[in-house]
Scaffold this active site. Structure first.
Site, PDB file in Angstrom:
ATOM      1  CE  LYS A  74      -2.594   0.390  -5.086  1.00 45.71           C
ATOM      2  NZ  LYS A  74      -1.882  -0.692  -3.875  1.00 45.71           N
ATOM      3  NE  ARG A  83      -4.153  11.706  14.985  1.00 48.76           N
ATOM      4  CZ  ARG A  83      -4.257  12.125  13.807  1.00 48.76           C
ATOM      5  NH1 ARG A  83      -4.292  13.473  13.542  1.00 48.76           N
ATOM      6  NH2 ARG A  83      -4.732  11.474  12.866  1.00 48.76           N
ATOM      7  CD  GLU A 106      -1.607  -4.123  -4.963  1.00 52.23           C
ATOM      8  OE1 GLU A 106      -2.409  -4.326  -3.905  1.00 52.23           O
ATOM      9  OE2 GLU A 106      -0.595  -3.294  -5.072  1.00 52.23           O
ATOM     10  CG  HIS A 161       7.442  -2.413  -2.965  1.00 44.36           C
ATOM     11  ND1 HIS A 161       8.015  -2.356  -1.784  1.00 44.36           N
ATOM     12  CD2 HIS A 161       6.172  -2.084  -2.849  1.00 44.36           C
ATOM     13  CE1 HIS A 161       6.994  -2.055  -0.988  1.00 44.36           C
ATOM     14  NE2 HIS A 161       5.852  -1.996  -1.350  1.00 44.36           N
TER      15      HIS A 161
HETATM   16  C1  BG6 Z   1       2.830  -1.028  -0.352  1.00 44.25           C
HETATM   17  C2  BG6 Z   1       1.942  -0.140  -1.008  1.00 44.25           C
HETATM   18  O1  BG6 Z   1       3.813  -0.588   0.045  1.00 44.25           O
HETATM   19  O2  BG6 Z   1       2.551  -2.424  -0.933  1.00 44.25           O
HETATM   20  C3  BG6 Z   1       0.564  -0.740  -1.387  1.00 44.25           C
HETATM   21  O3  BG6 Z   1       1.916   1.014  -0.435  1.00 44.25           O
HETATM   22  C4  BG6 Z   1       0.709  -2.037  -2.016  1.00 44.25           C
HETATM   23  O4  BG6 Z   1      -0.198   0.276  -2.213  1.00 44.25           O
HETATM   24  C5  BG6 Z   1       1.413  -2.775  -1.062  1.00 44.25           C
HETATM   25  O5  BG6 Z   1      -0.790  -2.718  -2.029  1.00 44.25           O
HETATM   26  C6  BG6 Z   1       1.608  -4.390  -1.781  1.00 44.25           C
HETATM   27  O6  BG6 Z   1       2.463  -5.125  -1.118  1.00 44.25           O
HETATM   28  P1  BG6 Z   1       1.999  -6.631  -0.957  1.00 44.25           P
HETATM   29  O7  BG6 Z   1       3.042  -7.349   0.137  1.00 44.25           O
HETATM   30  O8  BG6 Z   1       0.556  -7.151  -0.680  1.00 44.25           O
HETATM   31  O9  BG6 Z   1       2.479  -7.281  -2.255  1.00 44.25           O
END
Ligand code: BG6
Length: 495
Positions: A340, A55, A226, A250
């Site tokens: 997280k 945008r 994470e 995932h």
């Molecule tokens: C994404 C999520 O699909 O995957 C994020 O939306 C997450 O919240 C990320 O941090 C993690 O991916 P990777 O490749 O860093 O493990």
């Protein structure tokens, strides 16, 4: 060096990559850096163009400047790369300036004097997918170069909807304009080198398949942890939560790869068929199961994050214990956890074998030492096998030891980023590493019943300290089963 057979033809696949949401996080951090790497490696078609659409208004130069914040530019190929990019200020959700996009594509086709494969990458919020797809179709953009029948491709990103119903609505919109073989549904974990290696590990070695079942495996732990919090993604994350953001896609994909049967062929159709079979066999939790087989938490300080509602009940930690109803996996628990702001940054799959306590050693250990296989997806990618060994000495003493294969030391080549592989496959038209709608729907059928219970306020959303391993309830849940969390105890390939 000649290119491997499967990518050798890429030069002759004239393509235009249209990236909607070109100024967003995903585009800047993943898509453009990956395209640049492919460009430098000469792994893009001879006739290739990128149209960056968003945008905000930009010139090619000011847009390239933004990209430079996330792309390391050391050589002169950067200028050549940016010459491949046209920036277009357009709003796909509001149907603004899409005719101009059409003109740019036709212009490129005319100048190249060839029919171009149009690839539309929806790097926009999934909340606007439906409107965006409708506008794409309304403007006839999906038709591509009709004279030569070159059919466009569409790339969509997880999460696919927010539940079964919305994923079906998106699917209906997608299939109004595109056939299955034109749709590329990305779960970027499937593009990760170490995730692809699960296939090689299981089906390329004779050693493991005979013990890959409930006679030998006690349980499996899948962890995606994470250090970082939600950063600037409050608006998306607060509506989504860990269960939908990570577990639905995932983690369930990792579970699928660990448990699926061997496909007949190494090609999309066979792989997707076997994946679908296993994902449909996951037992759906009843509301009662959801109370005892799940735990959720929120990190302290989450409510102060940008664009998070003041009384948000969104989970930043999710634990789900699942089982699979088929003869191979009956009664093996799979513990899937994600969070997280945890103490460690690790994605791993740990397979714990049963310890039958061989009688001859009963005097030499305090308790039986089970074998483990650790598939470490990131960081320090590799595979570890925990064995029992006799400690050198004049007495018999048994201790656990680790055998490791580490990517870094075994292969002296850098690992491609997941998006490099996935974007390459999209240009090549290979769908093996992408998802099908059936698989997505089956995943939602696992997640929706849990979500419903959680949305009713149960089990309690516990706060956890940033830098910890999540809420106490998550440890309680696995300990109640007589087990303990093994990541990061078994974290391997430490440098
Ligand atoms: C994404 C999520 O699909 O995957 C994020 O939306 C997450 O919240 C990320 O941090 C993690 O991916 P990777 O490749 O860093 O493990």
């Amino acid at each position: 060096m000649p290119l491997p057979r499967e990518i050798a033809g890429i030069k002759d696949l004239p393509s235009a990559f249209v990236i909607f949401g070109a100024t967003g996080d995903l585009s800047r951090k993943k898509i453009f850096p990956a395209l640049f790497v492919l460009f430098k490696a000469q792994l893009l078609p001879e006739k290739f163009k990128i149209i960056a659409a968003a945008r905000t208004s930009h010139t090619r130069e000011s847009f390239a400047q933004i990209l430079k914040e996330t792309i390391e530019v050391k050589d002169k190929s950067w200028n050549n790369f940016t010459q491949k990019i046209d920036y277009l200020s357009a709003d796909i959700a509001e149907n603004k300036n899409l005719q101009e996009l059409s003109r740019l594509l036709e212009d490129f086709e005319e100048k190249s004097n060839v029919c171009i494969k149009r690839i539309f990458h929806m790097a926009v919020s999934p909340a606007i997918y439906q409107k965006a797809l409708e506008n794409l179709g309304r403007n006839g953009l999906h038709l591509g170069c009709t004279t030569h029948g070159s059919r466009a491709r569409i790339v969509v990103e997880k999460p696919f909807g927010t539940d079964l119903k919305t994923s079906q609505e998106i699917h209906t919109k997608l299939t109004k304009y595109f056939d299955q073989d034109q749709i590329y549904r990305i779960d970027h974990y499937l593009g990760k080198e170490t995730v692809q290696n699960i296939f090689a590990f299981r089906f390329g070695n004779e050693l493991f398949e005979p013990v890959w079942n409930n006679h030998f495996i006690d349980h499996v732990q899948i962890t995606q942890a994470e250090y970082r919090g939600i950063e600037k993604r409050g608006e998306f994350y607060d509506r989504t939560g860990a269960l939908r953001d990570i577990t639905q896609n995932h983690l369930l994909q990792l579970l699928t790869l660990i448990t699926m049967e061997e496909p007949h062929k190494f090609e999309a159709k066979s792989i997707l068929k076997k994946k679908l079979e296993i994902i449909s066999s996951i037992k759906k939790l009843t509301p009662e199961d959801a109370l005892t087989s799940t735990a959720r938490g929120q990190y302290q300080g989450y409510l102060a994050e940008e664009k998070v509602t003041s009384n948000s009940q969104t989970e930043t930690y999710a634990l789900t214990k699942l089982t699979i109803e088929n003869p191979r996996w009956q009664s093996v628990p799979f513990y899937l956890r994600t969070g997280k702001k945890l103490e460690g940054n690790v994605t791993s799959i740990i397979i714990q074998f049963k310890e039958k306590g061989h009688k001859i050693f009963e005097n030499f250990w305090e308790k039986p030492l089970p074998n483990h296989i650790t598939l470490q997806i990131q960081p320090n990618e590799g595979i570890g096998i925990r064995l029992v060994a006799k400690k050198p000495g004049l007495t018999t003493q048994l201790e656990p030891v680790d055998m490791e294969f580490c990517y870094k030391t075994s292969f002296d080549v850098p690992q491609p980023d997941a998006y490099e592989r996935l974007l390459l496959d999209i240009v090549l038209g290979d769908q093996s590493l992408f998802l099908s709608q059936d698989i997505i729907e089956e995943s939602w059928k696992v997640i929706d019943p849990i979500r419903q219970v959680w949305d009713s306020g149960k089990p309690k959303l516990s706060l956890y300290k940033p830098g910890s391993w999540g809420p106490k309830e998550a440890a309680d849940l696995i300990e109640k089963d007589g087990r303990q969390w093994l990541a990061p105890l078994l974290t391997i390939c430490k440098i």
